[in-house]
Write an enzyme that holds these catalytic residues in place. Structure first.
Site, PDB file in Angstrom:
ATOM      1  N   HIS A 187       0.827  -1.201   0.000  1.00  0.00           N
ATOM      2  CA  HIS A 187       0.000   0.000   0.000  1.00  0.00           C
ATOM      3  C   HIS A 187       0.861   1.250   0.000  1.00  0.00           C
ATOM      4  O   HIS A 187       1.998   1.243   0.449  1.00  0.00           O
ATOM      5  CB  HIS A 187      -0.956   0.020   1.199  1.00  0.00           C
ATOM      6  CG  HIS A 187      -0.328  -0.373   2.500  1.00  0.00           C
ATOM      7  ND1 HIS A 187      -0.068  -1.688   2.820  1.00  0.00           N
ATOM      8  CD2 HIS A 187       0.103   0.358   3.551  1.00  0.00           C
ATOM      9  CE1 HIS A 187       0.489  -1.748   4.020  1.00  0.00           C
ATOM     10  NE2 HIS A 187       0.617  -0.523   4.486  1.00  0.00           N
ATOM     11  N   CYS A 205      -0.317  -6.433  17.319  1.00  0.00           N
ATOM     12  CA  CYS A 205       0.972  -6.777  16.711  1.00  0.00           C
ATOM     13  C   CYS A 205       1.857  -5.535  16.705  1.00  0.00           C
ATOM     14  O   CYS A 205       1.412  -4.431  17.038  1.00  0.00           O
ATOM     15  CB  CYS A 205       0.799  -7.328  15.297  1.00  0.00           C
ATOM     16  SG  CYS A 205       0.075  -6.161  14.121  1.00  0.00           S
TER      17      CYS A 205
END
Length: 650
Positions: free
Chosen positions: A67, A172
């Site tokens: 991205h 995470c």
């Protein structure tokens, strides 16, 4: 979110044969450009490939979600590639991932904190749905693939009745893909087991779906699927819990849920000390310390980066005035030129920020081991390691213990605080005294005594002994003396041993006994070598061997190395001292000795790049520099790659 509204059949590559990650991304970017979604293909690609350097965009099971956030993007959209042959060399969270399904996200810069994260999380969660993935992989045409993007999207069954409720927190390191994928995996497994699983995502967009007091009261157990310290663990006081890595639910979510209900790791205590203790029993003391050090490093790196940027701006800004070597001199605080005054204070400001590197590191090492009760004593330990106590004690000649002291005192603060928290038991009426008074007071006193009687004396004594030893060798051969000075300089990167070597080397140079060549080279070789290693690792062994945190630290280390600020390499030494310190020693000795043998001579204490033109036989100096830097870079890459293979991570 309806995914098909953000793409079109013109943005779908179907059964194409593209051999590399770069070719896939470029072809998808071309589709976005031709479709009018982006105004500049080059600018958009620059943002995508810059993002690729930060952390892997490959996931598991053949997926990748690269991205880019760029002002060249007119409207948020994504292009899809379903490849005929998988791309094997795509940096992924799963090292064995072979990418066949790619989503390239194009996000306007203005929407990077909203649409960007929403789209990433939506894709990450849907890719955990087997039916969703099957629909994409079985599509016979771009039109069918487009239709499959929103076909069979699961709707929550609010009327479903469950006997058990399990809460989960997922988090995470990057706070994006795995945070949402783990949440989806746990919720899906819960439905299959007949267990109500409610997840709270602690990601890049903050805390989403936060568990409230009523939900927590009804819960039977809690799952902490996190690679970093979860926020607000104390909310779950008294609940059975399981602690696991964020990636584990992707493989065995059902087993984790059953374990939480039937054989949990322990019971959450008021400040999570019981959780830390239970976790340490399961993962081993060394692994526990390693995780604590990683936590400390992750919080320390932004401090280091901020300090380096401030000092770098100051020194670069001083170049037009030919003051780069002396901008730190206090006399420039009273310059008639306001810009010079600002540059002087900016340089000093960077140095001030650098002083907080060890306190932040040690505080969060202790926090990782003992939670909040370890923060104060860890912070004080870091203050001692940075030598700030000598300022208040009126001892300008005091020797700070540096990164080794921060490591020892941070770990000691954590374990002392955890021990006290487990052993001190008070009635409910006096419970607040334990975390607010007793533990801080006793742990800080212990850290003071440990530093006063052991840490400072050990490094002070080592410093004195080293000075006497090097001075006794000043009549020895050039190569031997160069090797000793280089090794001492590179050992602790600005710590007491480095300072001892510097004092001796400068004294010998002032008396015209021995030049500073070895000293100045050993300052810059480790940070440049380690910084270079984080850039070239994937080209040398075909894989990233440094994680995202160390790659950020590597860029900083490289820049600071050219500015002669060796502290940029400290995160690497804290993370893997048994690997990095010996390599630094050998690389510094190799480069310095080679330069001396070839005839390089530097009499001035100017190790930064602007001091290099003052070296006699600069060609010899640069050869030595290159030899040391390349040794450190390649040795780190190959050793880390070998260790990853042994651990089955490749």
């Amino acid at each position: 979110m309806e995914l098909k509204r953000m793409t079109s059949k013109e943005l779908i590559l179907f059964r194409e044969s593209l051999p590399t990650k770069e070719s896939v991304i470029e072809e998808l970017a071309e589709r976005l450009y031709q479709n009018g979604n982006i105004s500049s293909k080059k600018n958009f690609l620059d943002s995508v490939f810059e993002r690729e350097k930060v952390s892997p965009t490959g996931l598991e099971n053949g997926f990748a979600i690269p991205h880019g956030k760029s002002s060249a993007v007119k409207k948020a959209a994504f292009a899809v590639a379903r490849l005929q042959q998988p791309v094997e060399k795509w940096e992924s969270i799963d090292p064995n991932n072979k990418v066949q399904l790619v989503f390239l996200l194009a996000i306007p810069k203005a929407e990077e904190g909203s649409v960007h994260l929403q789209l990433l999380s939506e894709l990450s969660m849907r890719l955990m749905d087997g039916e969703f993935v099957s629909g994409l992989m079985e599509a016979k045409s771009p039109e069918q693939l487009l239709k499959a993007l929103d076909q069979g999207v699961r709707k929550e069954d609010e009327a479903a009745a469950y006997d058990k409720t399990v809460l989960a927190i997922t988090a995470c390191a990057t706070g994006i893909a795995h945070t949402y994928m783990a949440a989806e995996a746990l919720e899906k497994a819960g439905r299959e087991l007949g267990v109500r699983v409610i997840t709270e995502k602690q990601g890049a967009n903050g805390i989403e779906n936060q568990h409230d007091a009523e939900v927590i009261r009804q819960a039977d157990a809690v799952i902490f699927a996190t690679d970093i310290i979860a926020k607000g663990k104390e909310r779950f006081n008294g609940k059975p819990f399981v602690q696991t890595r964020v990636a584990d639910p992707l493989k065995n979510a059902k087993e984790i849920i059953q374990k939480a209900l039937q054989s949990p790791d322990g019971i959450v205590s008021e400040d999570q000390a019981a959780a830390a203790q239970s976790g340490s029993k399961k993962q081993g003391r060394l692994a526990e310390m390693g995780q604590a050090v990683m936590t400390g490093i992750s919080y320390m790196i932004p401090v280091l980066v901020a300090a380096g940027i401030m000092m770098g701006i100051a020194k670069i800004g001083a170049m037009p005035f030919d003051l780069v070597k002396v901008i730190s001199d206090p006399k420039y605080a009273e310059s008639a030129n306001e810009l010079i005054v600002i540059l002087h204070y900016l340089d000093a400001f960077g140095g001030l920020i650098m002083k907080f590197m060890y306190p932040v590191f040690a505080a969060f090492v202790a926090y990782a081991l003992a939670d909040r009760v370890g923060l104060v004593s860890g912070l004080i330990g870091g203050v001692f390691a940075g030598g700030l106590h000598f300022v208040f004690w009126g001892n300008p000649d005091g020797i700070p213990s540096g990164f080794l002291g921060a490591l020892v005192l941070g770990l000691a603060a954590g374990y002392i605080s955890k021990f006290l928290n487990n052993k001190i038991h008070l009635s409910k009426n006096f419970a607040a005294m334990k975390p607010m008074l007793l533990i801080p007071a006793i742990s800080v006193l212990c850290i003071f005594l440990l530093n006063f009687y052991i840490v400072d004396p050990v490094f002070g004594g080592l410093n004195t002994w080293l000075r006497e030893w090097i001075e006794s060798l000043k009549e020895s051969g050039d190569v031997l003396l160069a090797s000793i000075i280089a090794a001492a300089t590179a050992f602790d990167l600005g710590g007491p041993i480095n300072k001892a070597a510097g004092a001796i080397a400068i004294g010998l140079a002032a008396d015209q006994v021995y030049p500073l060549t070895a000293r100045v080279l050993a300052i810059v070789i480790p940070p440049i070598g380690l910084g270079l290693a984080t850039i070239i690792d994937k080209y040398v062994v075909g894989k990233r061997v440094f994680d995202a945190n160390l790659r950020v630290a590597g860029n900083t280390s490289l820049i600071l190395g050219f500015l002669a600020i060796s502290e940029g390499a400290i995160p690497f030494m804290l993370r893997n001292p048994l690997i990095v310190i010996p390599i630094n020693l050998i690389g510094a000795m190799l480069g310095s000795s080679l330069a001396v043998v070839l005839g390089a001579v530097q009499w001035y204490p100017l190790p930064a790049v602007w001091g290099w033109p003052l070296v006699e036989n600069l060609w010899a100096y640069l050869i030595g520099l290159a030899a040391g830097v390349l040794f450190i870079a390649f040795a780190n890459i190959f050793i880390r790659f070998s260790l990853m293979k042994r651990k089955g991570k490749l």
